[in-house]
Design a protein around this motif. Structure first.
Motif, PDB file in Angstrom:
ATOM      1  N   ALA A  28       0.839  -1.198   0.000  1.00  0.00           N
ATOM      2  CA  ALA A  28       0.000   0.000   0.000  1.00  0.00           C
ATOM      3  C   ALA A  28       0.873   1.247   0.000  1.00  0.00           C
ATOM      4  CB  ALA A  28      -0.917  -0.009   1.224  1.00  0.00           C
ATOM      5  N   SER A  57      -4.193  -0.174  -2.492  1.00  0.00           N
ATOM      6  CA  SER A  57      -4.429  -1.600  -2.245  1.00  0.00           C
ATOM      7  C   SER A  57      -5.347  -2.206  -3.296  1.00  0.00           C
ATOM      8  CB  SER A  57      -5.030  -1.789  -0.850  1.00  0.00           C
ATOM      9  OG  SER A  57      -4.139  -1.345   0.147  1.00  0.00           O
ATOM     10  N   SER A  58      -6.314  -1.442  -3.754  1.00  0.00           N
ATOM     11  CA  SER A  58      -7.228  -1.934  -4.785  1.00  0.00           C
ATOM     12  C   SER A  58      -6.495  -2.233  -6.081  1.00  0.00           C
ATOM     13  CB  SER A  58      -8.334  -0.901  -5.040  1.00  0.00           C
ATOM     14  OG  SER A  58      -7.780   0.372  -5.337  1.00  0.00           O
ATOM     15  N   ALA A  61      -4.283  -5.417  -5.616  1.00  0.00           N
ATOM     16  CA  ALA A  61      -5.088  -6.639  -5.621  1.00  0.00           C
ATOM     17  C   ALA A  61      -5.501  -7.009  -7.046  1.00  0.00           C
ATOM     18  CB  ALA A  61      -6.316  -6.459  -4.740  1.00  0.00           C
ATOM     19  N   SER A  75      -1.543  -5.052   2.270  1.00  0.00           N
ATOM     20  CA  SER A  75      -2.684  -4.214   1.931  1.00  0.00           C
ATOM     21  C   SER A  75      -3.000  -3.285   3.096  1.00  0.00           C
ATOM     22  CB  SER A  75      -3.896  -5.103   1.626  1.00  0.00           C
ATOM     23  OG  SER A  75      -5.058  -4.337   1.434  1.00  0.00           O
ATOM     24  N   TRP A  80      -9.763  -6.137   0.672  1.00  0.00           N
ATOM     25  CA  TRP A  80      -9.055  -6.502  -0.558  1.00  0.00           C
ATOM     26  C   TRP A  80      -8.248  -7.782  -0.354  1.00  0.00           C
ATOM     27  CZ3 TRP A  80     -10.497  -5.152  -5.053  1.00  0.00           C
ATOM     28  CH2 TRP A  80     -11.080  -3.905  -5.281  1.00  0.00           C
ATOM     29  N   MET A  81      -7.720  -7.980   0.838  1.00  0.00           N
ATOM     30  CA  MET A  81      -7.025  -9.239   1.104  1.00  0.00           C
ATOM     31  C   MET A  81      -8.023 -10.397   1.110  1.00  0.00           C
ATOM     32  SD  MET A  81      -3.904 -10.355   1.535  1.00  0.00           S
ATOM     33  CE  MET A  81      -2.800  -9.231   2.397  1.00  0.00           C
ATOM     34  N   TYR A 212      -3.578  -3.429   8.430  1.00  0.00           N
ATOM     35  CA  TYR A 212      -2.758  -3.759   7.267  1.00  0.00           C
ATOM     36  C   TYR A 212      -2.442  -5.261   7.297  1.00  0.00           C
ATOM     37  CZ  TYR A 212      -1.650   1.221   6.433  1.00  0.00           C
ATOM     38  OH  TYR A 212      -1.716   2.567   6.172  1.00  0.00           O
TER      39      TYR A 212
END
Length: 250
Positions: A28, A57-58, A61, A75, A80-81, A212
């Motif tokens: 990130a 992060s988006s 991913a 992330s 998103w994870m 995170y």
């Protein structure tokens, strides 16, 4: 001649530099200042190369979904994870909540501080300018910030005066350069940028917990686990704390 070639090859094993093993990290954008410092320490200690790609992060991913060869992803958002885990793109057993963070309202260094609470007159403070935020429907910092504004009862007032950026560091830059009078970023971002000042900290009760998560990808190499373990060690965690991050409870 064959003996000579064999002898030269044998000597080369001891005279040629050994190629360093490496790890490719997707991280990130808000981690850049701290993670660059930590990665440099890891490289000095292990002589293994760390390459870090920073983005929202988006974006990270989606790149992994598209087949990007990352070894490790960190992330700024659990959702998103979860997406990557649901698609069997990470090693579930390696997943760990690595860090936490907080949200702050920033402005120029000399901007008068205030308490962030329901009833804050944010429109007056903007004075016709825009509030810099990461994308409020996709990027974690923007998602957290939008939730905070909604819970503070301020979203409807400022929705039309938000300058959205691809990641939180870009929002930070808008305030640092004077392009926007105010912004909502992570606490760690404000610490990393000398040209901004913290107007107020947004209480945690107004936004979801900022976590995170980190995990190895299913294509990770052997060095990735070593680096992930290093990130959880005392030296790395001390640097994260110095840079404004927090450590998850437990």
């Amino acid at each position: 001649m064959r003996c000579l070639i064999a002898a030269l090859a044998f000597c080369a094993l001891f005279t040629a530099p050994v190629r360093a093993e490496g790890v490719l990290v997707f991280a990130a954008a808000s981690l850049k200042t701290a993670l660059d410092e930590i990665a440099a320490g890891y490289e000095d200690t292990t002589r293994h190369e760390v390459t870090i790609s920073y983005a929202a992060s988006s974006v990270l991913a989606r790149q992994i979904q598209a087949g990007a060869p990352a070894d490790l992803i960190i992330s700024a958002n659990e959702d998103w994870m979860d997406v990557l885990q649901g698609e069997d793109l990470i090693e579930v057993a390696s997943r760990v909540d690595l860090l936490g963070n907080g949200l702050v309202l920033i402005g120029a260094q000399d901007t008068e501080p205030t308490e962030i609470a329901v009833g804050l007159d944010l429109i007056t403070r903007l004075n016709g300018g825009y509030l810099a935020m990461a994308l409020v429907d996709a990027v974690p910092a923007g998602i957290y910030g939008k939730a905070a504004l909604q819970n503070l009862g301020l979203w409807n007032d400022v929705e039309g005066q938000i300058a959205q950026t691809d990641n939180v560091r870009a929002a930070l830059a808008l305030v640092a350069t004077g392009a926007a009078p105010l912004g909502i970023v992570y606490r760690s971002d404000a610490i990393a940028e000398d040209r901004v000042g913290v107007i107020g900290t947004i209480p945690e009760k107004f936004h979801p917990a900022i976590i995170y998560p980190a995990a190895l990808t299913i294509s990770s190499g052997p060095e990735a686990l070593s680096f992930l373990t290093y990130l959880q060690g005392d030296e790395a965690q001390a640097e994260f704390l110095r840079q404004g991050f927090s450590l998850p409870e437990g």
